[in-house]
Design an enzyme around this catalytic site. Structure first.
Site, PDB file in Angstrom:
ATOM      1  N   HIS A  27       0.844  -1.194   0.000  1.00  0.00           N
ATOM      2  CA  HIS A  27       0.000   0.000   0.000  1.00  0.00           C
ATOM      3  C   HIS A  27       0.882   1.249   0.000  1.00  0.00           C
ATOM      4  CE1 HIS A  27      -2.410  -3.259   1.653  1.00  0.00           C
ATOM      5  NE2 HIS A  27      -3.503  -2.589   1.334  1.00  0.00           N
ATOM      6  N   HIS A 258      -3.933   3.080  -3.481  1.00  0.00           N
ATOM      7  CA  HIS A 258      -4.170   2.597  -2.124  1.00  0.00           C
ATOM      8  C   HIS A 258      -3.491   1.271  -1.843  1.00  0.00           C
ATOM      9  CE1 HIS A 258      -6.264   0.622   1.213  1.00  0.00           C
ATOM     10  NE2 HIS A 258      -6.597   1.828   1.639  1.00  0.00           N
ATOM     11  N   GLU A 403     -17.441  -3.893  24.956  1.00  0.00           N
ATOM     12  CA  GLU A 403     -16.607  -5.091  25.083  1.00  0.00           C
ATOM     13  C   GLU A 403     -15.372  -5.039  24.188  1.00  0.00           C
ATOM     14  OE1 GLU A 403     -20.833  -6.196  26.137  1.00  0.00           O
ATOM     15  OE2 GLU A 403     -19.877  -5.174  24.432  1.00  0.00           O
ATOM     16  N   HIS A 465     -28.042 -15.608  25.682  1.00  0.00           N
ATOM     17  CA  HIS A 465     -27.004 -15.366  26.679  1.00  0.00           C
ATOM     18  C   HIS A 465     -26.246 -16.634  27.060  1.00  0.00           C
ATOM     19  CE1 HIS A 465     -28.733 -11.446  26.896  1.00  0.00           C
ATOM     20  NE2 HIS A 465     -28.073 -11.089  27.988  1.00  0.00           N
TER      21      HIS A 465
END
Length: 661
Positions: A27, A258, A403, A465
């Site tokens: 890149h 890029h 998280e 859960h």
């Protein structure tokens, strides 16, 4: 002839073009676009000493846009780091070269963090900046007084983790964090406008950041923006308006620069446009000397810091923490002795809290936290007061419902040094943090994940859960120790093992339901990964292998089988990884390799059975859950999935009888 900033920036551009072209992969656009910003930063602002990449009070530089790795490789080479050498640059992206496709912290000194998955470098930088403020509060400006600088691209700022990270940084007022946004308005697919219209500066301001803008190719304007950033008490986003692939005659400002080599013709045109009339990989002596001088600019400050350290009252403690050495003593061994004298029947999440009380009191570098589940994860102790913008000396971070951001910040805390981070959430929500957990393992960071509510044992909360596949999926990650302890003693042992491992992370998967204390000795048996908890009394016909809350079930099955004259071992296996690393003779003793008609191997774990074949062999029995869980009281849910003593005993009995026919 005086060497200009532009000459120095063009040296970066040339090396980036040449290395990517030689590799036929890479890149070049970002290094070429951010060369001016990087030149100003490294030559005027960044506090570092190329002769000692590990100086504790250096500024940290993190290339969050890790695809532009040739930017950092060029900077390290030009400023005089021992590596990468010119030959290393010529071998960019080749097997064996430290100049990997994306920067890896274990390959080169000067690479503070492994980056590439976009957004995580910036998120880890939050942890770096937090570690700096925390240690500064404990040891003072004389030993800890540095900034964390980040180069991030549009992709880093789009990723969801960016939102979590900047919210946390703004809330904690981490003013030593400076993010240089490569605002080139280009992504792989083309213009950013194809996919985004958001007002990024407004978003940062809304989360408590200071925002400043500059022309990313005007060195004076870049310096002005950096001065303003340094003057702010808030974390700062510096919007650097740049042209990707600057200098390339037809590909500058386009996605064509890029992620692929420019090509020989384009490079020839770029050299002409930049006035860089030198062969590939050749840096003129005067430009090289200017860059090498930048690498020595911090020598005096480094020497002054060494003198302050030598005379500091806490020099030994600071050095111990930064080297990652644990304090003298055996707090876990002493704590386990108290358990043996007074056994406890508690959930392993509670057992973890009990162990943490002893550990955090004895190990001051432990910094805990939770993703808004402190009361469920049991991660806060008496020794860990709140770490806030008003008191960075605290040791407990309220990460909020972030998280992924929490896990990435913990990576930064660990990589900075001087801190051992641990943080909690539910095991099922490790999915949200998995990208950072993977980078913990890849980067060899000592990060401890406290993942509670580890099975259908959480009952009424139901399938959303209840983790099913999570233990197995985490066990797939190399260099990650996954512990699932069965009682208070194993939990304490697993904590000690996690802390003792300096070169990798650990997961503690912990129960919601209370479990009896099965261990009656203080012999660190969990270090083996698996061991014979109970031996057969009758002739051994069965080996019951279990983890966590199911070890109690295995013990019940053993008792029922022994009552019928069927000998059964119970093997507790808190860690697959640890057991697999044991010598062959030990593994053969615990799990003898004999005909299954003679000894039946049985695994019991309240999760997917996938993977247990390696221990039960294909003809063994595997009790678990290969679908979704169910909502209901814990006993009813365990019964529904056949994870009870009567049902497992009957299945084992049936298999033994079938083998005898």
């Amino acid at each position: 002839m005086t060497v200009s900033d532009q000459d120095c920036a063009n040296a970066i551009r040339a090396l980036a073009m040449d290395a990517v072209e030689a590799a036929n992969s890479g890149h070049p656009g970002m290094p070429m676009g951010m060369a001016d910003v990087a030149t100003v930063l490294w030559q005027r602002y960044l506090k570092f000493d190329a002769a000692d990449p590990h100086w504790p009070d250096r500024d940290r530089f993190i290339l969050s846009a890790g695809h532009g790795s040739m930017l950092i490789y060029a900077l390290l080479h030009l400023t005089g780091f021992a590596r990468p050498t010119l030959e290393d640059l010529k071998a960019f992206r080749q097997l064996g070269s430290p100049c990997a496709g994306h920067p890896e912290n274990f390959e080169l000194a000067g690479i503070e963090a492994t980056t590439g998955p976009l957004g995580q470098g910036l998120a880890m930088a939050v942890g770096f900046a937090l570690a700096e403020r925390h240690l500064n509060a404990q040891f003072g400006d004389g030993l800890v007084d540095h900034n964390t600088w980040v180069i991030a691209g549009d992709g880093c700022l789009m990723e969801g983790i960016n939102h979590e990270a900047i919210g946390l940084a703004g809330h904690l007022k981490l003013g030593r964090l400076k993010v240089l946004w490569d605002d080139n308005r280009i992504t792989i697919d083309g213009a950013v406008s194809k996919s985004s219209i958001e007002d990024i500066p407004a978003r940062y301001r809304a989360t408590g950041w200071h925002v400043v803008e500059c022309d990313g190719h005007d060195h004076a304007d870049i310096a002005r923006a950096m001065d303003e950033a340094l003057a702010s008490d808030l974390p700062t986003l510096i919007r650097c308006r740049t042209v990707i692939g600057k200098g390339a005659p037809t590909k500058a400002g386009t996605s064509g620069s890029h992620g692929s080599p420019l090509g020989a013709k384009e490079i020839e045109g770029a050299r002409e446009a930049l006035g860089w009339n030198h062969p590939a990989f050749v840096i003129p002596d005067d430009i090289r000397e200017t860059w090498l001088a930048a690498g020595k600019r911090g020598n005096g400050e480094h020497e002054a810091w060494n003198a302050r350290l030598a005379g500091h009252a806490d020099a030994a403690e600071f050095t111990r923490r930064m080297q990652g050495e644990l304090p003298a003593g055996n707090p876990i061994g002493d704590y386990i002795d108290t358990l043996l004298a007074d056994p406890k029947k508690v959930a392993t999440r509670k057992a973890s809290e009990m162990a943490l009380e002893a550990l955090t009191a004895a190990i001051p570098e432990m910094v805990g936290g939770s993703a808004d589940l402190t009361g469920s994860n049991n991660t806060r102790t008496k020794a860990t007061g709140p770490l806030t913008a008003d008191d960075y000396a605290g040791r407990y971070v309220s990460y909020g419902i972030r998280e992924f951001g929490m896990a990435a910040a913990m990576n930064g805390l660990a990589l900075h040094g001087g801190v051992i981070p641990y943080g909690g959430t539910f095991l099922v929500f490790s999915d949200y943090a998995r990208g950072a957990i993977r980078l913990s393992a890849l980067q060899n960071t000592r990060v401890i994940y406290v993942l509670t509510h580890d099975s259908i044992g959480l009952g009424e909360d139901g399938p959303t859960h209840q983790p099913i596949e999570h233990l197995t999926s985490l066990r797939l990650i190399p260099n990650l120790d996954v512990f699932r302890p069965c009682d208070t003693v194993e939990t304490a042992e697993c904590w000690a093992l996690a802390l003792a491992k300096q070169d990798g992370p650990a997961v503690l998967a912990l129960s919601r339901q209370n479990l009896p204390q099965l261990r009656t000795d203080n012999e660190m048996k969990s270090a083996r990964g698996a061991y014979r908890l109970f031996a057969a009394e009758a002739e051994r016909r069965v080996i019951l292998i279990a983890t966590g809350s199911e070890v109690e079930i295995a013990a019940g099955v053993r008792e029922a089988l022994e009552a019928e004259g069927i000998g059964a071992d119970v093997v507790s296996m808190p860690s697959w990884e640890r057991f697999d690393a044991q010598p062959a003779d030990y593994r053969a003793d615990v799990l003898p390799d004999v005909d299954p008609s003679q000894i039946l191997r049985v695994s019991i774990e309240a999760g997917t059975t996938l993977g247990w074949e390696r221990y039960t062999m294909v003809h063994g029995l595997r009790f678990g859950i290969d679908g979704w869980g169910a909502s209901g009281p814990i006993d009813a849910v365990y019964d529904k999935f056949g994870l009870t003593v009567p049902k497992i005993t009957q299945a084992v009995r049936d298999r033994l009888q079938a083998q005898e026919k």
